[in-house]
Scaffold this motif. Sequence first.
Motif, PDB file in Angstrom:
ATOM      1  N   ASN A  50     -15.471   7.933 -13.809  1.00  0.00           N
ATOM      2  CA  ASN A  50     -16.054   6.365 -13.569  1.00  0.00           C
ATOM      3  C   ASN A  50     -15.244   5.498 -12.494  1.00  0.00           C
ATOM      4  O   ASN A  50     -15.718   4.426 -12.318  1.00  0.00           O
ATOM      5  N   GLY A  51     -14.341   5.973 -12.010  1.00  0.00           N
ATOM      6  CA  GLY A  51     -13.409   5.178 -11.139  1.00  0.00           C
ATOM      7  C   GLY A  51     -12.131   4.575 -11.661  1.00  0.00           C
ATOM      8  O   GLY A  51     -12.277   3.699 -12.440  1.00  0.00           O
ATOM      9  N   TYR A  52     -11.140   5.313 -11.546  1.00  0.00           N
ATOM     10  CA  TYR A  52      -9.775   4.674 -12.151  1.00  0.00           C
ATOM     11  C   TYR A  52      -8.971   3.882 -11.023  1.00  0.00           C
ATOM     12  O   TYR A  52      -8.628   4.814 -10.100  1.00  0.00           O
ATOM     13  N   PHE A  53      -8.473   2.865 -11.281  1.00  0.00           N
ATOM     14  CA  PHE A  53      -7.525   2.258 -10.243  1.00  0.00           C
ATOM     15  C   PHE A  53      -6.563   1.599 -10.880  1.00  0.00           C
ATOM     16  O   PHE A  53      -6.831   0.642 -11.489  1.00  0.00           O
ATOM     17  N   ASN A  54      -5.222   1.971 -10.498  1.00  0.00           N
ATOM     18  CA  ASN A  54      -4.280   1.381 -11.338  1.00  0.00           C
ATOM     19  C   ASN A  54      -3.521   0.512 -10.234  1.00  0.00           C
ATOM     20  O   ASN A  54      -3.050   0.999  -9.308  1.00  0.00           O
ATOM     21  N   VAL A  55      -3.704  -0.805 -10.368  1.00  0.00           N
ATOM     22  CA  VAL A  55      -3.192  -1.871  -9.657  1.00  0.00           C
ATOM     23  C   VAL A  55      -1.978  -2.524  -9.861  1.00  0.00           C
ATOM     24  O   VAL A  55      -1.652  -2.963 -11.011  1.00  0.00           O
ATOM     25  N   THR A  56      -0.952  -2.427  -9.236  1.00  0.00           N
ATOM     26  CA  THR A  56       0.271  -2.920  -9.476  1.00  0.00           C
ATOM     27  C   THR A  56       0.653  -4.007  -8.570  1.00  0.00           C
ATOM     28  O   THR A  56       0.021  -4.198  -7.666  1.00  0.00           O
ATOM     29  N   SER A  57       1.804  -4.567  -8.900  1.00  0.00           N
ATOM     30  CA  SER A  57       2.254  -5.607  -7.979  1.00  0.00           C
ATOM     31  C   SER A  57       2.606  -5.172  -6.702  1.00  0.00           C
ATOM     32  O   SER A  57       2.865  -6.080  -5.650  1.00  0.00           O
ATOM     33  N   SER A  58       2.725  -3.929  -6.348  1.00  0.00           N
ATOM     34  CA  SER A  58       3.171  -3.634  -4.925  1.00  0.00           C
ATOM     35  C   SER A  58       2.166  -2.953  -4.274  1.00  0.00           C
ATOM     36  O   SER A  58       2.080  -2.561  -3.181  1.00  0.00           O
ATOM     37  N   THR A  59       0.936  -2.929  -4.718  1.00  0.00           N
ATOM     38  CA  THR A  59      -0.352  -2.331  -4.461  1.00  0.00           C
ATOM     39  C   THR A  59      -1.552  -3.364  -4.543  1.00  0.00           C
ATOM     40  O   THR A  59      -2.884  -3.020  -4.325  1.00  0.00           O
ATOM     41  N   ASN A  60      -1.415  -4.730  -4.514  1.00  0.00           N
ATOM     42  CA  ASN A  60      -2.641  -5.597  -4.819  1.00  0.00           C
ATOM     43  C   ASN A  60      -2.924  -6.482  -3.866  1.00  0.00           C
ATOM     44  O   ASN A  60      -3.744  -7.581  -4.066  1.00  0.00           O
ATOM     45  N   GLN A  61      -2.085  -6.661  -2.670  1.00  0.00           N
ATOM     46  CA  GLN A  61      -2.511  -7.616  -1.734  1.00  0.00           C
ATOM     47  C   GLN A  61      -3.633  -7.227  -0.572  1.00  0.00           C
ATOM     48  O   GLN A  61      -3.238  -6.245   0.188  1.00  0.00           O
ATOM     49  N   ILE A  62      -4.310  -8.102  -0.493  1.00  0.00           N
ATOM     50  CA  ILE A  62      -5.287  -8.109   0.914  1.00  0.00           C
ATOM     51  C   ILE A  62      -4.845  -9.171   1.789  1.00  0.00           C
ATOM     52  O   ILE A  62      -4.930 -10.386   1.349  1.00  0.00           O
ATOM     53  N   ILE A  63      -4.544  -8.999   3.050  1.00  0.00           N
ATOM     54  CA  ILE A  63      -4.566  -9.815   4.095  1.00  0.00           C
ATOM     55  C   ILE A  63      -5.663 -10.058   5.005  1.00  0.00           C
ATOM     56  O   ILE A  63      -6.096  -8.958   5.548  1.00  0.00           O
ATOM     57  N   PHE A  64      -6.149 -11.325   4.898  1.00  0.00           N
ATOM     58  CA  PHE A  64      -7.555 -11.401   5.721  1.00  0.00           C
ATOM     59  C   PHE A  64      -7.525 -12.901   6.308  1.00  0.00           C
ATOM     60  O   PHE A  64      -6.685 -13.722   6.015  1.00  0.00           O
TER      61      PHE A  64
END
Length: 385
Positions: A50-64
């Motif tokens: 069903n969609g597994y996403f493991n978000v960590t402090s090193s993979t969580n930033q979006i720059i816009f």
Amino acid sequence: MSNTTCLRVFWDNFIDLDLLAHSDVSSEQTAFPVTNAYNTQRRSKVWRSNGYFNVTSSTNQIIFRETSGGPDLTASIAVAEYSTLSSFTTAIKTALDAAGDSTYTVTNSSSTGFKFNIVSNGAGGSGVFHLMATDVNFTAASLLGVATDTDQTSASLTRVGDYVRCNGGSEFIEWDLGLSSNPKGFAVIGSRNSPLKLSPGGTYKLQGNHTSTWTSPVYESTLTYNDNALYLTDEDGLASTYLRFWRFLIQDQNPNGYVEVGAFCLGDYFDPVRGRAQFPLQVDLVDRSDTIFSEGGQSYADIKESTATYTIEWKGLKKEAIEEMENQFQVYGTHTPFFVGLDSDSVFSSSSQRRLLFCKFAAEPRYQLVSPNNWEVSFNLREEL
């Protein structure tokens, strides 16, 4: 099939729900839970991710940006393990809304080929929406399927990911056996009459470890892809030691939007000290379709699933093998399916995966004592749908 051990009957399945200490799954759809894939179920009842996403402090930033020329804004997706696409898209929206003045809509559906689709209402800044993908601080780019070789700065308020993302890089099924074991085989199949819902370009691994931490597992083997099944065996045991925790790791961005498994087995196979299954091997293809004929002679078919039956003759078995067969038949009878690697060493097939069966006894086994401690046995197996 005499004088070879290529026929392997997997009666000892360590990951049977009645034996497992604990099991875990990365994600599952409500209508297709992982319990469907255990051997007490039909293989046509499947597990779908069903969609597994493991978000960590090193993979969580979006720059816009919401203003041409800057400043750059940083949206921080909440660190967590998300087990549905909807919960992850909600987390992305929450992060963007909190960081900017515009309002964002985030989807990931078949309409975009399972690519993340982010739309701004343009209410903030100067009414633009730029993704600064080349910024090294855009650490969520891989999770979102965004290429990092160029910034997205066109006049559009809609940004669509460059790559398919139905999960954050992997899905998994994990098993705690309760005690350390070294199984001799592992198998994964889907529905009988359709290919596995796994991509040829994916990577599929069986892992084993002393603990449920998978950074550096003690055992890891990459399975050879086949659209019939994934299958591996080792008569000495898969690992070099006994391990309590095992995991099937699926690294596949499947264009269906999910990965799927019909049944699986991790365990030991029947291996008699003496005696082997014999040639000829009789296989009867079974088409369950109903065909009727009109008065004019035209035929009309109600097409149904096809299957096959297999007649296997064993000779030269000792009393210990017969007693094991008797014990196993008390467990499986004609009601519970099990795996059979019909040609595990690819002796008479193009691949061992093609001859991997998920089957039941179509009739009770017949055996006879030919001479003292010398038995013959006949199996009649029906491949399950």
